[in-house]
Design an enzyme around this catalytic site. Sequence first.
Site, PDB file in Angstrom:
ATOM      1  N   CYS A 125     -21.747   0.778 -93.594  1.00  0.00           N
ATOM      2  CA  CYS A 125     -20.948   0.120 -94.627  1.00  0.00           C
ATOM      3  C   CYS A 125     -21.668   0.159 -95.976  1.00  0.00           C
ATOM      4  O   CYS A 125     -21.734   1.211 -96.602  1.00  0.00           O
ATOM      5  CB  CYS A 125     -20.604  -1.301 -94.190  1.00  0.00           C
ATOM      6  SG  CYS A 125     -19.287  -2.057 -95.168  1.00  0.00           S
ATOM      7  N   HIS A 182     -18.631  -0.884 -88.469  1.00  0.00           N
ATOM      8  CA  HIS A 182     -19.858  -1.598 -88.092  1.00  0.00           C
ATOM      9  C   HIS A 182     -20.155  -1.487 -86.594  1.00  0.00           C
ATOM     10  O   HIS A 182     -19.662  -2.308 -85.807  1.00  0.00           O
ATOM     11  CB  HIS A 182     -19.724  -3.079 -88.456  1.00  0.00           C
ATOM     12  CG  HIS A 182     -19.826  -3.374 -89.911  1.00  0.00           C
ATOM     13  ND1 HIS A 182     -20.992  -3.805 -90.506  1.00  0.00           N
ATOM     14  CD2 HIS A 182     -18.892  -3.300 -90.893  1.00  0.00           C
ATOM     15  CE1 HIS A 182     -20.777  -3.994 -91.803  1.00  0.00           C
ATOM     16  NE2 HIS A 182     -19.513  -3.690 -92.056  1.00  0.00           N
ATOM     17  N   GLU A 200     -22.955  -2.192 -85.111  1.00  0.00           N
ATOM     18  CA  GLU A 200     -23.795  -3.325 -84.700  1.00  0.00           C
ATOM     19  C   GLU A 200     -22.955  -4.567 -84.407  1.00  0.00           C
ATOM     20  O   GLU A 200     -23.419  -5.490 -83.726  1.00  0.00           O
ATOM     21  CB  GLU A 200     -24.841  -3.624 -85.771  1.00  0.00           C
ATOM     22  CG  GLU A 200     -24.406  -4.504 -86.931  1.00  0.00           C
ATOM     23  CD  GLU A 200     -23.419  -3.858 -87.898  1.00  0.00           C
ATOM     24  OE1 GLU A 200     -22.929  -4.552 -88.813  1.00  0.00           O
ATOM     25  OE2 GLU A 200     -23.122  -2.650 -87.752  1.00  0.00           O
TER      26      GLU A 200
END
Length: 274
Positions: free
Chosen positions: A105, A234, A236
């Site tokens: 991002c 994302h 994660e």
Amino acid sequence: MAQVKVLVLAGFGTNCERETAYACRAVGADRVDIVHQAELIHGDRRLDDFNFLCLPGGFLDGDNLGAAQAAAHRFRHARVKTTGEPLMEQLLAFIKKGGLILGICNGFQLMVKLGLLPGFDGLYTQRLVSLTYNDSGRFEDRWVWLKVNPQSPCIFTRGLERLYLPVRHGEGKFVTLDEKVLERLKEENLHTLQYADPQTGEPTQTYPLNPNGSMAAIAGLCDPTGRLFGLMPHPEAFNHRTNHPAWTRESLPEEGLGLSLFRNAVEYLRQRDV
């Protein structure tokens, strides 16, 4: 086997460093340090002590001048106070020695503003692509399907066919300097991820499946070596089944699919003396 040493960059507006560090630890990285950018500039920490650099999401410098633009300026012009060495030279040396870089991002925005991607001809200072305001004119916070390019050299996506990950950004529309740049990206298969229609599995320009209007539906990009990778979604943020929006309604694996990208990176480094 080589030790996997991860530096997760923090400070000046990043806000996903802890989740990113967790993902690296969860897949077996030997050392994971969250390091403030000021520590690199002051010379307290050095990139050459690591072999995996993670640039997490957030809002670097409040997105002033455009997402990650001010941060890119800092990297280009900062000098390490203890040595006088340009910080950008340290970053380029890290790439030259074979290190991995993952930009998520805001981290992806930083990579393109620095010129690290697409890295044509081994040049990592040319700014040929960018990420700009979403076509919707608003911040997009939703989950998206992604098609993985099987021909991409990206080491992070090896063995993967498609992903389901969250996006949360206001400036995620991928654009190129001109059509020639876009065509070269396609020819060299550097367009690693594309926003996809969940029914057909094919890239789409249809909103909200493509949440920002990215050219060629590009959601992730790597360099020709496959070691530098940036993506707007994302990974994660999908590290466990309970992250999934339908975890109470569907039978899902315990491990979130986002960890696959980190595991590929760790396994790659284990086989190399970097």
